[in-house]
Scaffold this motif. Sequence first.
Motif, mmCIF file in Angstrom:
data_model
loop_
_atom_site.group_PDB
_atom_site.id
_atom_site.type_symbol
_atom_site.label_atom_id
_atom_site.label_comp_id
_atom_site.label_asym_id
_atom_site.label_seq_id
_atom_site.Cartn_x
_atom_site.Cartn_y
_atom_site.Cartn_z
ATOM 1 N N SER A 91 13.939 -31.017 -20.679
ATOM 2 C CA SER A 91 12.730 -30.411 -21.247
ATOM 3 C C SER A 91 11.758 -29.933 -20.164
ATOM 4 O O SER A 91 10.718 -29.365 -20.475
ATOM 5 C CB SER A 91 12.033 -31.366 -22.220
ATOM 6 N N ARG A 92 12.107 -30.143 -18.894
ATOM 7 C CA ARG A 92 11.294 -29.538 -17.823
ATOM 8 C C ARG A 92 11.444 -28.021 -17.867
ATOM 9 O O ARG A 92 12.531 -27.517 -18.016
ATOM 10 C CB ARG A 92 11.770 -30.043 -16.453
ATOM 11 N N ARG A 93 10.360 -27.325 -17.785
ATOM 12 C CA ARG A 93 10.400 -25.860 -17.698
ATOM 13 C C ARG A 93 9.487 -25.418 -16.564
ATOM 14 O O ARG A 93 8.500 -26.096 -16.253
ATOM 15 C CB ARG A 93 9.904 -25.180 -18.991
ATOM 16 N N SER A 94 9.811 -24.298 -15.964
ATOM 17 C CA SER A 94 8.886 -23.693 -15.005
ATOM 18 C C SER A 94 7.662 -23.229 -15.785
ATOM 19 O O SER A 94 7.799 -22.532 -16.788
ATOM 20 C CB SER A 94 9.540 -22.491 -14.328
ATOM 21 N N ILE A 95 6.497 -23.628 -15.316
ATOM 22 C CA ILE A 95 5.263 -23.323 -16.053
ATOM 23 C C ILE A 95 4.544 -22.156 -15.383
ATOM 24 O O ILE A 95 4.284 -22.181 -14.182
ATOM 25 C CB ILE A 95 4.364 -24.584 -16.116
ATOM 26 N N ARG A 96 4.226 -21.158 -16.192
ATOM 27 C CA ARG A 96 3.590 -19.947 -15.646
ATOM 28 C C ARG A 96 2.299 -19.578 -16.365
ATOM 29 O O ARG A 96 1.772 -18.498 -16.185
ATOM 30 C CB ARG A 96 4.580 -18.784 -15.684
ATOM 31 N N THR A 97 1.815 -20.507 -17.190
ATOM 32 C CA THR A 97 0.480 -20.323 -17.791
ATOM 33 C C THR A 97 -0.207 -21.689 -17.732
ATOM 34 O O THR A 97 0.348 -22.683 -18.207
ATOM 35 C CB THR A 97 0.568 -19.858 -19.263
ATOM 36 N N CYS A 157 0.245 -16.409 -8.444
ATOM 37 C CA CYS A 157 -0.030 -17.842 -8.632
ATOM 38 C C CYS A 157 -0.138 -18.224 -10.102
ATOM 39 O O CYS A 157 -0.398 -19.385 -10.424
ATOM 40 C CB CYS A 157 -1.289 -18.244 -7.869
ATOM 41 N N ARG A 158 0.045 -17.259 -10.994
ATOM 42 C CA ARG A 158 0.131 -17.517 -12.436
ATOM 43 C C ARG A 158 -1.090 -18.254 -12.980
ATOM 44 O O ARG A 158 -0.982 -19.006 -13.950
ATOM 45 C CB ARG A 158 1.382 -18.348 -12.748
ATOM 46 N N GLY A 159 -2.209 -18.112 -12.307
ATOM 47 C CA GLY A 159 -3.413 -18.799 -12.773
ATOM 48 C C GLY A 159 -3.375 -20.299 -12.538
ATOM 49 O O GLY A 159 -4.225 -21.035 -13.055
ATOM 50 N N CYS A 216 5.751 -24.630 -10.896
ATOM 51 C CA CYS A 216 6.666 -23.490 -10.789
ATOM 52 C C CYS A 216 6.857 -23.150 -9.314
ATOM 53 O O CYS A 216 5.890 -23.116 -8.548
ATOM 54 C CB CYS A 216 6.104 -22.271 -11.530
ATOM 55 N N TRP A 217 8.100 -22.935 -8.935
ATOM 56 C CA TRP A 217 8.384 -22.516 -7.565
ATOM 57 C C TRP A 217 7.638 -21.218 -7.276
ATOM 58 O O TRP A 217 7.494 -20.376 -8.163
ATOM 59 C CB TRP A 217 9.882 -22.301 -7.370
ATOM 60 N N ALA A 218 7.233 -21.048 -6.035
ATOM 61 C CA ALA A 218 6.425 -19.881 -5.665
ATOM 62 C C ALA A 218 7.097 -19.127 -4.525
ATOM 63 O O ALA A 218 6.592 -19.066 -3.404
ATOM 64 C CB ALA A 218 5.019 -20.325 -5.278
ATOM 65 N N ARG A 219 8.243 -18.544 -4.840
ATOM 66 C CA ARG A 219 9.025 -17.872 -3.800
ATOM 67 C C ARG A 219 8.283 -16.666 -3.224
ATOM 68 O O ARG A 219 8.331 -16.407 -2.032
ATOM 69 C CB ARG A 219 10.376 -17.442 -4.383
ATOM 70 N N VAL A 220 7.596 -15.925 -4.110
ATOM 71 C CA VAL A 220 6.902 -14.718 -3.644
ATOM 72 C C VAL A 220 5.848 -15.090 -2.603
ATOM 73 O O VAL A 220 5.732 -14.463 -1.545
ATOM 74 C CB VAL A 220 6.249 -13.992 -4.844
ATOM 75 N N LEU A 221 5.117 -16.135 -2.916
ATOM 76 C CA LEU A 221 4.096 -16.621 -1.984
ATOM 77 C C LEU A 221 4.736 -17.081 -0.673
ATOM 78 O O LEU A 221 4.231 -16.796 0.423
ATOM 79 C CB LEU A 221 3.346 -17.766 -2.670
ATOM 80 N N GLY A 230 15.089 -18.136 -21.523
ATOM 81 C CA GLY A 230 14.931 -18.751 -22.835
ATOM 82 C C GLY A 230 13.537 -19.279 -23.118
ATOM 83 O O GLY A 230 13.327 -19.983 -24.105
ATOM 84 N N HIS A 231 12.549 -18.958 -22.264
ATOM 85 C CA HIS A 231 11.205 -19.485 -22.498
ATOM 86 C C HIS A 231 10.614 -18.979 -23.809
ATOM 87 O O HIS A 231 9.881 -19.697 -24.484
ATOM 88 C CB HIS A 231 10.285 -19.110 -21.336
ATOM 89 N N CYS A 232 10.927 -17.737 -24.177
ATOM 90 C CA CYS A 232 10.375 -17.183 -25.421
ATOM 91 C C CYS A 232 10.769 -18.079 -26.591
ATOM 92 O O CYS A 232 9.966 -18.368 -27.475
ATOM 93 C CB CYS A 232 10.869 -15.752 -25.628
ATOM 94 N N ARG A 237 18.777 -22.630 -24.158
ATOM 95 C CA ARG A 237 20.218 -22.680 -23.894
ATOM 96 C C ARG A 237 20.489 -22.457 -22.411
ATOM 97 O O ARG A 237 19.785 -21.703 -21.760
ATOM 98 C CB ARG A 237 20.916 -21.601 -24.713
ATOM 99 N N ARG A 238 21.506 -23.118 -21.922
ATOM 100 C CA ARG A 238 21.956 -22.920 -20.546
ATOM 101 C C ARG A 238 23.470 -22.806 -20.540
ATOM 102 O O ARG A 238 24.132 -23.253 -21.480
ATOM 103 C CB ARG A 238 21.528 -24.098 -19.652
ATOM 104 N N ASN A 239 24.007 -22.224 -19.483
ATOM 105 C CA ASN A 239 25.462 -22.115 -19.374
ATOM 106 C C ASN A 239 26.084 -23.504 -19.325
ATOM 107 O O ASN A 239 25.483 -24.438 -18.787
ATOM 108 C CB ASN A 239 25.842 -21.367 -18.094
#
Length: 276
Positions: free
Chosen positions: A89-95, A176-178, A222-227, A48-50, A267-269
């Motif tokens: 209102s917390r969101r994972s931030i990727r920018t 690392c999304r910058g 933002c969590w960094a699972r790939v890293l 739902g970030h968009c 929205r969330r379940n």
Amino acid sequence: MNINVDSDLCSQCGVCSKVCPMGIIDPADEVQLPRVHEGMDAVCLSCGHCEAFCPSGALTFTDMGDKTHESVISKGAISPENLGLFLKSRRSIRTYKPTEVPYATIESILDIVRYAPSGGNSQLVEWLVIHDPRVVRNIAEQTIDWEREVAKSSLPMAPRASAMVAAWDKGTDVICRGAPHIILALMAEDKVMAMGDVITGDAIIALTHFEIAAQAFGIGACWARVLLIASQNRSSLLEYLNLPEGRRIVNAMLFGYPQYAPQFIPRRNPPHVTWR
Ligand SMILES: Cc1cc2nc3c(=O)[nH]c(=O)nc-3n(C[C@H](O)[C@H](O)[C@H](O)COP(=O)(O)O)c2cc1C
Ligand code: SF4
Ligand code: SF4
């Protein structure tokens, strides 16, 4: 999944495309409004970030059952309503902005985080803060090198690795999304070996506190699972990270000042509860 864009409200700012974690929203052009790239629906996370980051309220993400669409209005004293609003209102931030977070601010956050619960109040989580953005970039580069190897392998994660490498090669830092900084939750190797999941869960709780506390300082994470996975599989990356003696990385998070602020709560379940 589906996104609807109101042509009267859309300013064609491009934010929805930039914040989509999967990079599947094509920006508006002369003929079309922003839209999900054809054939990419299955990749959508339903995050739902968009919708949440659209500054004009023009975009509706229509895949979730919950129809509420609350606006982020204010912070304030911690009533249940305010705390709920803050947490929701917390969101994972990727920018991220390139601006560095001062050491003192990070210390203030960690001073809050040390009150996070831990099994038996063991307080075993330690921190490695990668503060130098050049080192963060280097870590991202080493991680994508590992992803290139995975992409060529027959491992189940090869298709996802290929997609990440393709995005990286087009100039998007999908690792690392910058973000200017990384925080690694560490624990003593011998304790992890002896107690396993019983104590590694404490690192997740502590990092969750970090993400929430950081938000109060205007900092996103933002969590960094790939890293994390790369550090567990690529010895040269682990050597580069130069962990303190006898320590293991248990989890990882990116952080910095967000480039965009969410305007809405996505929205969330509904909660899935069994009552007895
Ligand atoms: C344990 C865990 C690992 C995650 N790993 C990643 C990751 O590697 N990369 C990423 O972009 N997001 C990662 N996320 C973020 C989720 O994608 C995100 O929480 C989810 O899409 C919901 O969005 P929200 O956090 O903005 O509500 C992770 C989240 C958790 C809890
Ligand atoms: S974020 Fe909203 S206003 Fe901006 S391009 Fe996307 S739909 Fe249009
Ligand atoms: S819901 Fe999330 S993953 Fe799906 S299109 Fe919107 S921003 Fe992208």
